[in-house]
Design an enzyme around this catalytic site. Structure first.
Site, PDB file in Angstrom:
ATOM      1  CD  GLN A 126      -2.895   1.200   2.310  1.00  0.00           C
ATOM      2  OE1 GLN A 126      -2.561   1.664   3.381  1.00  0.00           O
ATOM      3  NE2 GLN A 126      -4.096   0.691   2.079  1.00  0.00           N
TER       4      GLN A 126
ATOM      5  CB  CYS B 195      -4.926   6.962   6.603  1.00  0.00           C
ATOM      6  SG  CYS B 195      -4.211   7.189   8.246  1.00  0.00           S
TER       7      CYS B 195
ATOM      8  CG  ASN C  80     -12.907  -1.878   5.742  1.00  0.00           C
ATOM      9  OD1 ASN C  80     -12.307  -0.818   5.870  1.00  0.00           O
ATOM     10  ND2 ASN C  80     -12.792  -2.851   6.611  1.00  0.00           N
ATOM     11  N   GLY C  81     -15.746  -2.275   7.247  1.00  0.00           N
ATOM     12  CA  GLY C  81     -16.242  -1.493   8.372  1.00  0.00           C
ATOM     13  C   GLY C  81     -17.263  -2.217   9.228  1.00  0.00           C
TER      14      GLY C  81
ATOM     15  NE  ARG D 197     -12.076  -1.176  14.492  1.00  0.00           N
ATOM     16  CZ  ARG D 197     -13.000  -0.333  14.927  1.00  0.00           C
ATOM     17  NH1 ARG D 197     -12.876   0.220  16.129  1.00  0.00           N
ATOM     18  NH2 ARG D 197     -14.058  -0.048  14.188  1.00  0.00           N
TER      19      ARG D 197
END
Length: 325
Positions: free
Chosen positions: A70, A100, A201-202, A226
């Protein structure tokens, strides 16, 4: 039904040792490195090998899972040069970070702050695509926007028009940070706008979350972050939930065995004085799902040297085995 599962890049958390451990458990189709921060120049190969030691073995973990490198930066030419270098060094794919939310990163013109200007997202992606060989995938990680979602359509359309292979969307804006919920329903719009795959994602903490995310977003593929640290077997549990063949979840005894394995991996990779930090950090995540992790964390939180840490882990494993006998 099939599903592709990606392991998210988490700065300072999911490094090559954690990638090796988590991919050994199965269920992960792709990893992404912590970001390579580029600002003014082409970085030397040693930087890439430090963040992605897997480059020495064809860009794959020991379990055979590909690891994309990345890149994070705000200048198209510099990002493109470094993306090309990653490909030259053997990265099986290159990923661009526009997601980010860290203030320090945003202040230095990187990450999600670029989402305020969709034309810059396009320019950076197009420059990287032109620099990276056509056979090497170029993927992009983004959010719904910076302060709000008003520019999301333009962001997604620009990424696709620039030639990206896939888009992973963290279903929150930069302003949302990591606060729940994740707005999975917003991803349906992205899927309608572009022909390339959109990865959700999330807030995927469990197999049930994964199924709801797929249904709400319409995205077949997911990126886990996570949740995979709290439940190391989450990728294979999610895959089982999708395919209808759910395996037995890991018990605490198996988790302690993984903790010992992770301890040895980090001891081999880092200075002894730092070996306890990743272990304690992982326990903080694990205690969200395993209550025993909180107790173990309290036992080792003040330990610094490798020897007592190893003794504590081995004692925990022996105690668990004795209780199970």
């Amino acid at each position: 039904m099939n599903v592709r599962l990606m392991l998210a890049p988490m700065e300072g958390v999911i490094d090559h040792t954690m990638r090796q451990l988590l991919t050994s458990l199965g269920g992960v189709d792709r990893c992404v490195t912590e970001f390579v921060r580029v600002s003014e120049r082409l970085l030397p190969p040693r930087v890439y090998h430090r963040l992605c030691p897997e480059l020495a073995s064809g860009g794959h973990t020991t379990a055979g899972v590909p690891v994309y490198v990345q890149i994070l930066g705000g200048r198209p030419t510099v990002v493109a040069e470094n993306a090309a270098r990653a490909a030259e060094l053997g990265a099986p794919g290159v990923d661009l970070n526009f997601g980010c939310p860290a203030k320090t990163v945003n202040k230095s013109d990187g990450g999600s702050i670029i989402l305020r200007e969709p034309e810059r997202v396009y320019a950076i992606t197009a420059a990287a695509r032109a620099a990276v060989p056509a056979q090497v995938p170029l993927t992009v990680k983004t959010r719904l926007g910076y302060e709000d979602q008003s520019a999301f359509d333009d962001i997604v359309l620009g990424i696709a028009a620039a030639g990206a292979t896939e888009i992973t969307v963290h279903a929150r804006t930069r302003r949302h940070g990591y606060r729940p919920p994740a707005y999975w329903d917003e991803l349906t719009r992205a899927r309608e706008l572009v022909d390339i795959p959109v990865i959700a994602n999330g807030e995927i903490w469990s197999p049930d979350d994964a199924l709801r995310c797929r249904e709400t977003s319409g995205c077949g593929d997911l990126m886990l972050a996570r949740g995979a640290l709290c439940r190391p077997d989450l990728p294979r549990l999610v895959r089982g939930a999708v395919t209808g063949t759910i395996p037995e979840p890991l018990c605490w005894q198996e988790i302690v065995g993984l903790l010992l394995e992770f301890f040895e991996l980090t001891l081999a990779a880092y200075d002894e004085c730092h070996v306890g930090n990743p272990l304690k950090q992982w326990l903080v995540y694990l205690r969200m799902h395993y209550v025993q992790a909180a107790v173990l964390f309290e036992k080792i939180k003040r330990m610094r040297e490798p020897a007592p840490l190893r003794v504590a882990l081995e004692a925990e494993l022996d105690a668990v085995r004795s209780r199970a006998a």
